[in-house]
Design a protein around this motif. Structure first.
Motif, PDB file in Angstrom:
ATOM      1  N   GLN A 151       0.807  -1.224   0.000  1.00  0.00           N
ATOM      2  CA  GLN A 151       0.000   0.000   0.000  1.00  0.00           C
ATOM      3  C   GLN A 151       0.841   1.274   0.000  1.00  0.00           C
ATOM      4  O   GLN A 151       0.512   2.239  -0.681  1.00  0.00           O
ATOM      5  CB  GLN A 151      -0.930   0.000   1.221  1.00  0.00           C
ATOM      6  CG  GLN A 151      -2.080  -0.986   1.156  1.00  0.00           C
ATOM      7  CD  GLN A 151      -3.206  -0.602   2.101  1.00  0.00           C
ATOM      8  OE1 GLN A 151      -3.538   0.571   2.256  1.00  0.00           O
ATOM      9  NE2 GLN A 151      -3.817  -1.601   2.728  1.00  0.00           N
ATOM     10  N   SER A 189     -14.044  -1.642   8.825  1.00  0.00           N
ATOM     11  CA  SER A 189     -12.872  -1.736   7.945  1.00  0.00           C
ATOM     12  C   SER A 189     -13.190  -2.422   6.622  1.00  0.00           C
ATOM     13  O   SER A 189     -12.435  -2.296   5.657  1.00  0.00           O
ATOM     14  CB  SER A 189     -11.738  -2.500   8.638  1.00  0.00           C
ATOM     15  OG  SER A 189     -11.995  -3.892   8.644  1.00  0.00           O
ATOM     16  N   LYS A 192     -10.336  -4.489   5.066  1.00  0.00           N
ATOM     17  CA  LYS A 192      -9.110  -3.830   4.597  1.00  0.00           C
ATOM     18  C   LYS A 192      -8.204  -3.491   5.779  1.00  0.00           C
ATOM     19  O   LYS A 192      -8.674  -3.199   6.876  1.00  0.00           O
ATOM     20  CB  LYS A 192      -9.447  -2.534   3.851  1.00  0.00           C
ATOM     21  CG  LYS A 192     -10.301  -2.720   2.612  1.00  0.00           C
ATOM     22  CD  LYS A 192     -10.631  -1.366   1.993  1.00  0.00           C
ATOM     23  CE  LYS A 192     -11.528  -1.520   0.761  1.00  0.00           C
ATOM     24  NZ  LYS A 192     -11.870  -0.177   0.190  1.00  0.00           N
ATOM     25  N   ASP A 197      -2.947   5.533   3.314  1.00  0.00           N
ATOM     26  CA  ASP A 197      -3.431   5.673   1.944  1.00  0.00           C
ATOM     27  C   ASP A 197      -4.948   5.539   1.804  1.00  0.00           C
ATOM     28  O   ASP A 197      -5.515   6.021   0.815  1.00  0.00           O
ATOM     29  CB  ASP A 197      -2.768   4.623   1.041  1.00  0.00           C
ATOM     30  CG  ASP A 197      -1.344   5.006   0.667  1.00  0.00           C
ATOM     31  OD1 ASP A 197      -0.897   6.084   1.091  1.00  0.00           O
ATOM     32  OD2 ASP A 197      -0.686   4.223  -0.041  1.00  0.00           O
ATOM     33  N   ASN A 198      -5.604   4.871   2.766  1.00  0.00           N
ATOM     34  CA  ASN A 198      -7.038   4.621   2.568  1.00  0.00           C
ATOM     35  C   ASN A 198      -7.929   5.046   3.728  1.00  0.00           C
ATOM     36  O   ASN A 198      -9.153   4.886   3.672  1.00  0.00           O
ATOM     37  CB  ASN A 198      -7.279   3.134   2.262  1.00  0.00           C
ATOM     38  CG  ASN A 198      -6.895   2.225   3.416  1.00  0.00           C
ATOM     39  OD1 ASN A 198      -6.764   2.644   4.564  1.00  0.00           O
ATOM     40  ND2 ASN A 198      -6.706   0.947   3.110  1.00  0.00           N
ATOM     41  N   TYR A 199      -7.335   5.564   4.815  1.00  0.00           N
ATOM     42  CA  TYR A 199      -8.138   5.860   6.002  1.00  0.00           C
ATOM     43  C   TYR A 199      -9.255   6.852   5.725  1.00  0.00           C
ATOM     44  O   TYR A 199     -10.367   6.734   6.270  1.00  0.00           O
ATOM     45  CB  TYR A 199      -7.241   6.384   7.134  1.00  0.00           C
ATOM     46  CG  TYR A 199      -6.854   7.839   6.991  1.00  0.00           C
ATOM     47  CD1 TYR A 199      -7.556   8.845   7.658  1.00  0.00           C
ATOM     48  CD2 TYR A 199      -5.801   8.226   6.161  1.00  0.00           C
ATOM     49  CE1 TYR A 199      -7.218  10.174   7.512  1.00  0.00           C
ATOM     50  CE2 TYR A 199      -5.461   9.547   6.007  1.00  0.00           C
ATOM     51  CZ  TYR A 199      -6.163  10.518   6.685  1.00  0.00           C
ATOM     52  OH  TYR A 199      -5.838  11.851   6.536  1.00  0.00           O
ATOM     53  N   TYR A 200      -8.992   7.839   4.874  1.00  0.00           N
ATOM     54  CA  TYR A 200      -9.980   8.900   4.655  1.00  0.00           C
ATOM     55  C   TYR A 200     -11.222   8.360   3.949  1.00  0.00           C
ATOM     56  O   TYR A 200     -12.354   8.635   4.351  1.00  0.00           O
ATOM     57  CB  TYR A 200      -9.352  10.038   3.845  1.00  0.00           C
ATOM     58  CG  TYR A 200     -10.257  11.246   3.727  1.00  0.00           C
ATOM     59  CD1 TYR A 200     -10.321  12.181   4.758  1.00  0.00           C
ATOM     60  CD2 TYR A 200     -11.050  11.453   2.596  1.00  0.00           C
ATOM     61  CE1 TYR A 200     -11.150  13.289   4.662  1.00  0.00           C
ATOM     62  CE2 TYR A 200     -11.881  12.556   2.493  1.00  0.00           C
ATOM     63  CZ  TYR A 200     -11.937  13.467   3.527  1.00  0.00           C
ATOM     64  OH  TYR A 200     -12.773  14.548   3.437  1.00  0.00           O
ATOM     65  N   GLU A 201     -10.999   7.567   2.904  1.00  0.00           N
ATOM     66  CA  GLU A 201     -12.152   7.036   2.170  1.00  0.00           C
ATOM     67  C   GLU A 201     -12.972   6.072   3.029  1.00  0.00           C
ATOM     68  O   GLU A 201     -14.187   5.964   2.855  1.00  0.00           O
ATOM     69  CB  GLU A 201     -11.679   6.323   0.900  1.00  0.00           C
ATOM     70  CG  GLU A 201     -10.853   5.073   1.154  1.00  0.00           C
ATOM     71  CD  GLU A 201     -10.345   4.423  -0.125  1.00  0.00           C
ATOM     72  OE1 GLU A 201     -10.848   3.342  -0.459  1.00  0.00           O
ATOM     73  OE2 GLU A 201      -9.447   4.987  -0.772  1.00  0.00           O
ATOM     74  N   ILE A 202     -12.317   5.382   3.972  1.00  0.00           N
ATOM     75  CA  ILE A 202     -13.029   4.428   4.823  1.00  0.00           C
ATOM     76  C   ILE A 202     -13.821   5.133   5.916  1.00  0.00           C
ATOM     77  O   ILE A 202     -14.964   4.763   6.211  1.00  0.00           O
ATOM     78  CB  ILE A 202     -12.036   3.418   5.454  1.00  0.00           C
ATOM     79  CG1 ILE A 202     -11.435   2.515   4.370  1.00  0.00           C
ATOM     80  CG2 ILE A 202     -12.721   2.554   6.523  1.00  0.00           C
ATOM     81  CD1 ILE A 202     -10.343   1.587   4.889  1.00  0.00           C
ATOM     82  N   ASN A 204     -14.365   8.738   6.365  1.00  0.00           N
ATOM     83  CA  ASN A 204     -15.066   9.996   6.133  1.00  0.00           C
ATOM     84  C   ASN A 204     -16.574   9.749   6.157  1.00  0.00           C
ATOM     85  O   ASN A 204     -17.093   8.916   5.414  1.00  0.00           O
ATOM     86  CB  ASN A 204     -14.663  10.598   4.786  1.00  0.00           C
ATOM     87  CG  ASN A 204     -15.271  11.960   4.560  1.00  0.00           C
ATOM     88  OD1 ASN A 204     -15.547  12.689   5.506  1.00  0.00           O
ATOM     89  ND2 ASN A 204     -15.487  12.301   3.299  1.00  0.00           N
ATOM     90  N   ARG A 216      -5.308   9.810  11.405  1.00  0.00           N
ATOM     91  CA  ARG A 216      -4.224  10.114  10.468  1.00  0.00           C
ATOM     92  C   ARG A 216      -2.878  10.084  11.170  1.00  0.00           C
ATOM     93  O   ARG A 216      -1.890   9.525  10.658  1.00  0.00           O
ATOM     94  CB  ARG A 216      -4.437  11.495   9.834  1.00  0.00           C
ATOM     95  CG  ARG A 216      -3.379  11.842   8.775  1.00  0.00           C
ATOM     96  CD  ARG A 216      -3.484  13.287   8.334  1.00  0.00           C
ATOM     97  NE  ARG A 216      -3.077  14.213   9.387  1.00  0.00           N
ATOM     98  CZ  ARG A 216      -1.808  14.491   9.695  1.00  0.00           C
ATOM     99  NH1 ARG A 216      -0.820  13.907   9.030  1.00  0.00           N
ATOM    100  NH2 ARG A 216      -1.527  15.341  10.655  1.00  0.00           N
TER     101      ARG A 216
END
Length: 467
Positions: A151, A189, A192, A197-202, A204, A216
């Motif tokens: 990732q 989650s 995932k 790299d992906n925390y925001y999309e998960i 938000n 973050r």
């Protein structure tokens, strides 16, 4: 004897440090503790350090592998009727090996003094050394290394050492994330591993802005003792460092290990397995010696000291990240404090089994837990912790012994970890010495002297799986 502190001496100490023989930097010529500090000025080139440590790696790992093989049955024997929250099978059965001719029933009938004098305490019940105890430092399982590299392009591989416990004894990966604020969502989650790299999309739309910022920061890599930019790092390329959730994957644990930073000299430092962050909102003691009273204290302490073996001088050299208490630490703590335990559908609102949902074996195990086994003296419902520390005095059972660089002299006081969701976080004890719940039951049966029958042990395991 006063040890002369000339240039030649400091050069020797620096060389010993990079080899990993930190204990020799504290004690010279058998004269006891000389210094609590590690040398800062490394006089050997990085290329030389790496070449030498790579060459030493096979022998070091063989010695530790031989120790594990002598202590445990490491074979893959999954339970047919028990899994973790997302379906990974639990390993079942007692894996700690006994001395030739000994039985668990025989040991349970003996006094601690008899077990000690006859050297019958199971080796798997002794403190577990770090994979390379004289060197120490964070070591990650391969599945975590591979996913982070995929990732983020960040490599948590150490050139001198690999992780030691087989994957089938470790928690499921990626671990599910349950939130106290949104229990209706289940695992947020969605299978995932949460990274920078992906925390925001998960998250938000699920977390508030403070919690998102805290997450973050928990996912941001910062310099650490073995993962940094200096010549005495343990990665081939200069490293950005590690993130809090590299060890506490998805707010749970991946079994990553290191050594506590608050004990000297090196051989007395305890191995510590990464504890889960689930349920920190109900906990009141943090840190390896549980001297920290809030998760905010712990978060700040980790960045300032624990990342660098408790040495502020080394921390400055390697690039310590000083968090701002009023915003950053607070935001990180706010996210950590909403991480929930996994669902336990058989428990009622008081944390005990609902008779209409539990099996007869689980109900019998609950009676053993609250009765003969005396587990509830420390592990009180609904979360199964008393938020205190207790000394099991394991040193009653064995004589002090140096084991692969670790001096086994007892464990001292240990925090009562919550047992909610315990089946999801093997291996057990603070250092991961107990691979299965069955091992854990045998350990406490012997140490507490409660003399459980084979059936009572089996029932107790069934109850623990239901928590």
């Amino acid at each position: 004897m006063t040890f002369p502190r000339n240039k030649k001496t400091w050069s020797l100490l620096a060389t010993l440090s990079v080899i990993g023989s930190l204990s020799l930097a504290y004690a010279q010529q058998g004269q006891g503790v000389v210094s609590s500090y590690m040398p800062v000025d490394i006089t050997e080139s990085f290329a030389s350090i790496m070449a030498r440590m790579k060459a030493a790696k096979p022998q070091i790992e063989k010695a530790h592998s031989d120790l594990l093989q002598a202590r445990y049955d490491l074979s893959d024997k999954p339970a047919r009727d028990a899994t973790m929250s997302q379906g990974k099978p639990l390993q079942e059965g007692v894996r700690v090996k006994l001395s030739s001719g000994a039985t668990w029933e025989q040991l349970a009938s003996m006094t601690p003094e008899m077990i000690r004098d006859e050297n019958l305490f199971p080796k798997g019940f002794y403190p577990l050394p770090h994979p390379n105890h004289p060197e120490g430092g964070m070591v990650f399982p391969k599945f975590e290394i591979d996913e982070i590299k995929k990732q983020e392009g960040r490599d948590l591989t150490r050139f001198d050492l690999d992780f030691d416990i087989p994957d089938h004894f470790l928690p499921e990966f990626p671990a599910p994330i349950y939130l106290t604020t949104r229990p209706d969502l289940g695992d947020v989650s969605k299978g995932k591993l949460v990274t920078i790299d992906n925390y925001y999309e998960i998250f938000n739309g699920i977390l508030n802005p403070k919690q998102i910022e805290g997450l973050r920061l928990l996912l941001t890599p910062f310099p650490q003792q073995q993962f940094n930019q200096t010549e005495d790092r343990r990665t081939e390329k200069a490293s950005r460092g590690v993130a809090c959730l590299d060890c506490h994957q998805n707010g749970s644990t991946n079994g990553a290990t290191h050594l506590v930073g608050d004990i000297r000299p090196q051989e007395f430092r305890h191995r510590i397995e990464t504890p889960v962050l689930r349920g920190v909102n109900i906990q009141r003691l943090f840190g390896s010696q549980r001297a920290l009273k809030t998760v905010e204290d712990f978060t700040e302490f980790e960045q300032r000291a624990a990342y660098f073996d408790g040495d502020p001088v080394i921390a400055t050299k390697k690039g310590v990240n000083i968090l701002e208490r009023g915003s950053q630490v607070h935001f990180m703590a706010e996210f950590q404090e909403i991480l929930d335990f996994p669902p336990a559908p058989k428990l009622n609102i008081y944390g005990k089994l609902d008779p209409a949902k539990a099996s007869p074996a689980e109900l019998r195990g609950q009676d053993v837990f609250f009765g003969k086994a005396q587990c509830s003296a420390c592990h009180t419902p609904p979360y199964y912790t008393d938020n205190l520390m207790h000394n099991l005095q394991t040193e009653r059972f064995y004589k002090p012994e140096l084991i692969n660089g670790l001096m086994a002299v007892g464990d001292g006081s240990i925090k009562t970890f919550p047992l909610r969701g315990v089946k999801d976080s093997p291996p057990y004890m603070h250092d991961g010495r107990l691979l299965t719940l069955e091992d854990t039951v045998e350990f406490f049966n012997l140490v507490q002297g409660v003399k459980l029958t084979p059936t009572e042990k089996q029932d107790l395991v069934q109850f623990l799986r239901a928590l």
